[in-house]
Design a protein around this motif. Structure first.
Motif, PDB file in Angstrom:
ATOM      1  N   UNK A  67      30.661-101.267   9.405  1.00 23.76           N
ATOM      2  CA  UNK A  67      30.727-102.523  10.105  1.00 23.76           C
ATOM      3  C   UNK A  67      31.700-102.207  11.328  1.00 23.76           C
ATOM      4  N   UNK A  68      30.836-101.815  12.450  1.00 28.85           N
ATOM      5  CA  UNK A  68      31.827-101.353  13.650  1.00 28.85           C
ATOM      6  C   UNK A  68      32.438-102.478  14.261  1.00 28.85           C
ATOM      7  N   UNK A  69      32.390-103.854  13.945  1.00 25.46           N
ATOM      8  CA  UNK A  69      33.094-104.884  14.437  1.00 25.46           C
ATOM      9  C   UNK A  69      34.525-104.720  13.631  1.00 25.46           C
ATOM     10  N   UNK A  70      34.251-104.637  12.542  1.00 25.99           N
ATOM     11  CA  UNK A  70      35.570-104.536  11.562  1.00 25.99           C
ATOM     12  C   UNK A  70      36.356-103.478  12.050  1.00 25.99           C
ATOM     13  N   UNK A  71      35.967-102.324  12.190  1.00 23.73           N
ATOM     14  CA  UNK A  71      36.274-101.036  12.645  1.00 23.73           C
ATOM     15  C   UNK A  71      36.739-101.075  14.090  1.00 23.73           C
ATOM     16  N   UNK A  72      36.444-101.702  14.790  1.00 28.01           N
ATOM     17  CA  UNK A  72      37.010-101.984  16.298  1.00 28.01           C
ATOM     18  C   UNK A  72      38.120-102.975  16.243  1.00 28.01           C
ATOM     19  N   UNK A  73      38.104-103.934  15.551  1.00 27.26           N
ATOM     20  CA  UNK A  73      39.215-104.697  15.017  1.00 27.26           C
ATOM     21  C   UNK A  73      40.491-104.032  14.645  1.00 27.26           C
ATOM     22  N   UNK A  74      40.223-103.176  13.746  1.00 24.58           N
ATOM     23  CA  UNK A  74      41.403-102.447  13.059  1.00 24.58           C
ATOM     24  C   UNK A  74      42.131-101.700  14.095  1.00 24.58           C
ATOM     25  N   UNK A  75      41.216-100.844  14.978  1.00 21.97           N
ATOM     26  CA  UNK A  75      41.700 -99.869  16.085  1.00 21.97           C
ATOM     27  C   UNK A  75      42.300-100.593  17.270  1.00 21.97           C
ATOM     28  N   UNK A  76      41.780-101.961  17.543  1.00 23.06           N
ATOM     29  CA  UNK A  76      42.662-102.692  18.631  1.00 23.06           C
ATOM     30  C   UNK A  76      43.850-103.221  18.055  1.00 23.06           C
ATOM     31  N   UNK A  77      43.978-103.837  16.713  1.00 25.32           N
ATOM     32  CA  UNK A  77      45.049-104.377  16.260  1.00 25.32           C
ATOM     33  C   UNK A  77      46.165-103.283  15.828  1.00 25.32           C
ATOM     34  N   UNK A  78      45.692-102.393  15.285  1.00 20.59           N
ATOM     35  CA  UNK A  78      46.845-101.270  15.136  1.00 20.59           C
ATOM     36  C   UNK A  78      47.354-100.734  16.370  1.00 20.59           C
ATOM     37  N   UNK A  79      46.506-100.560  17.439  1.00 23.23           N
ATOM     38  CA  UNK A  79      47.140-100.114  18.544  1.00 23.23           C
ATOM     39  C   UNK A  79      47.945-101.182  19.245  1.00 23.23           C
ATOM     40  N   UNK A  80      47.903-102.364  19.225  1.00 26.30           N
ATOM     41  CA  UNK A  80      48.526-103.414  19.701  1.00 26.30           C
ATOM     42  C   UNK A  80      49.710-103.134  18.705  1.00 26.30           C
ATOM     43  N   UNK A  81      49.920-103.099  17.588  1.00 23.15           N
ATOM     44  CA  UNK A  81      51.062-103.116  16.617  1.00 23.15           C
ATOM     45  C   UNK A  81      52.061-101.947  17.195  1.00 23.15           C
ATOM     46  N   UNK A  82      51.571-101.055  17.383  1.00 25.24           N
ATOM     47  CA  UNK A  82      52.295 -99.504  17.562  1.00 25.24           C
ATOM     48  C   UNK A  82      52.791 -99.659  18.963  1.00 25.24           C
ATOM     49  N   UNK A  83      52.078-100.329  19.835  1.00 23.71           N
ATOM     50  CA  UNK A  83      52.325-100.476  21.094  1.00 23.71           C
ATOM     51  C   UNK A  83      53.776-101.272  21.215  1.00 23.71           C
ATOM     52  N   UNK A  84      53.637-102.542  20.496  1.00 24.51           N
ATOM     53  CA  UNK A  84      54.818-103.426  20.585  1.00 24.51           C
ATOM     54  C   UNK A  84      56.002-102.880  19.771  1.00 24.51           C
ATOM     55  N   UNK A  85      55.815-101.998  18.655  1.00 25.49           N
ATOM     56  CA  UNK A  85      56.681-101.280  18.043  1.00 25.49           C
ATOM     57  C   UNK A  85      57.416-100.294  18.832  1.00 25.49           C
ATOM     58  N   UNK A  86      56.680 -99.608  19.558  1.00 20.31           N
ATOM     59  CA  UNK A  86      57.135 -98.448  20.270  1.00 20.31           C
ATOM     60  C   UNK A  86      58.069 -99.200  21.664  1.00 20.31           C
ATOM     61  N   UNK A  87      57.564-100.096  22.238  1.00 17.67           N
ATOM     62  CA  UNK A  87      58.162-100.763  23.423  1.00 17.67           C
ATOM     63  C   UNK A  87      59.264-101.206  23.077  1.00 17.67           C
ATOM     64  N   UNK A  88      59.583-102.055  21.884  1.00 17.07           N
ATOM     65  CA  UNK A  88      61.073-102.651  21.807  1.00 17.07           C
ATOM     66  C   UNK A  88      61.786-101.666  21.206  1.00 17.07           C
ATOM     67  N   UNK A  89      61.385-100.592  20.611  1.00 20.24           N
ATOM     68  CA  UNK A  89      62.436 -99.589  20.193  1.00 20.24           C
ATOM     69  C   UNK A  89      62.772 -98.768  21.330  1.00 20.24           C
ATOM     70  N   UNK A  90      61.879 -98.337  22.393  1.00 14.12           N
ATOM     71  CA  UNK A  90      62.267 -97.572  23.414  1.00 14.12           C
ATOM     72  C   UNK A  90      62.999 -98.174  24.577  1.00 14.12           C
ATOM     73  N   UNK A  91      62.830 -99.536  24.736  1.00 10.30           N
ATOM     74  CA  UNK A  91      63.514-100.203  25.585  1.00 10.30           C
ATOM     75  C   UNK A  91      64.968-100.595  25.125  1.00 10.30           C
ATOM     76  N   UNK A  92      65.154-100.413  23.876  1.00 13.88           N
ATOM     77  CA  UNK A  92      66.390-101.069  23.329  1.00 13.88           C
ATOM     78  C   UNK A  92      67.185 -99.845  23.594  1.00 13.88           C
TER      79      UNK A  92
END
Length: 263
Positions: A67-92
């Motif tokens: 299910x490529x739709x489900x795979x794509x969603x996992x990739x996008x959502x995990x990418x967003x999550x790690x970006x937000x975590x990294x941003x909050x941590x780095x700028x702090x």
């Protein structure tokens, strides 16, 4: 993920975390312009490696019932999550040590090491953990970005996987070395139209080649491949969702990419 979440928890205990939160999430609608959307879409291309054959190569090696739709969603959502975590941590960390948020290479390789160094021995531990995390992120990206070219040499020219990987890696290493040397002020290498080799390659790839590659791919899929074939390949779509996706593929996404290229 474990390293990043641990560093985020550490950052949340610093006074400057609220400042970092405000920097990332304060909503200022008057600052939103057409350029904001263009730059955001450009970042999407870079983050998800769109327009360079990576996703197509992964899809070609997926199970037929994937299910490529489900795979794509996992990739996008995990990418967003790690970006937000990294941003909050780095700028702090940046704010904690009196720095100002920069972007790109300057943030990762200049601002952060200076911030970590002022922490003493604990800074050395945090820096080691952070750059180990970045090493894994860089390594996985490198493998995925290399694979389309490796696949071409392997499938079309009968290279072994190892031989193709070594040849391409050597070429990339050589080009990377040239980019580093070009940034060495003591060598006084000439600028190209006022830009360093790094800036030229950055502009060429993220602003031209990636959007152009994606545009060609969308036009090929949306206007050349038969709709019936696309429907067979996407059994996980309902009929309504398929038609929405099909028109995004044919019309909406190409128009957006053309707008990026023009800008």
């Amino acid at each position: 993920f474990v390293i990043f979440i641990a560093l985020l928890i550490y950052a949340m205990n610093l006074e400057e975390f609220s400042q970092s939160w405000h920097f990332m999430f304060a909503f200022e609608p008057h600052k939103i312009t057409f350029n904001t959307f263009v730059e955001s879409l450009g970042q999407v291309f870079f983050s998800l490696s769109l327009g360079v054959g990576t996703i197509a190569t992964y899809a070609a090696n997926a199970q037929r019932n994937e299910n490529l739709l489900k795979s794509s969603l996992w990739v996008v959502l995990s990418g967003i999550a790690i970006s937000l975590i990294a941003g909050l941590m780095i700028f702090t960390f940046i704010y904690h040590f009196g720095g100002k948020p920069s972007e790109g290479v300057g943030l990762l390789l200049i601002s952060l090491p200076l911030a970590f160094s002022s922490l003493g021995s604990s800074g050395a531990i945090i820096a080691a953990l952070f750059f180990i995390a970045m090493l894994f992120a860089g390594l996985t990206s490198t493998i995925s970005m290399l694979e389309p070219s490796v696949s071409i040499l392997r499938d079309k020219y009968n290279f072994s996987q190892a031989k193709a990987s070594y040849i391409l890696s050597s070429g990339i290493f050589t080009l990377g070395f040239l980019v580093i040397m070009w940034n060495d002020a003591s060598l006084s290498l000439p600028l190209i139209y006022g830009k360093s080799l790094f800036d030229i390659l950055d502009l060429l790839t993220s602003s031209c080649l990636m959007p152009l590659g994606m545009l060609i791919l969308l036009l090929f899929l949306g206007w050349h491949i038969k709709k019936s074939h696309l429907r067979v390949w996407t059994p996980y779509f309902s009929n309504a969702l398929f038609y929405i996706w099909w028109w995004i593929l044919r019309l909406i996404a190409p128009i957006i990419i053309i707008a990026i290229l023009i800008s």
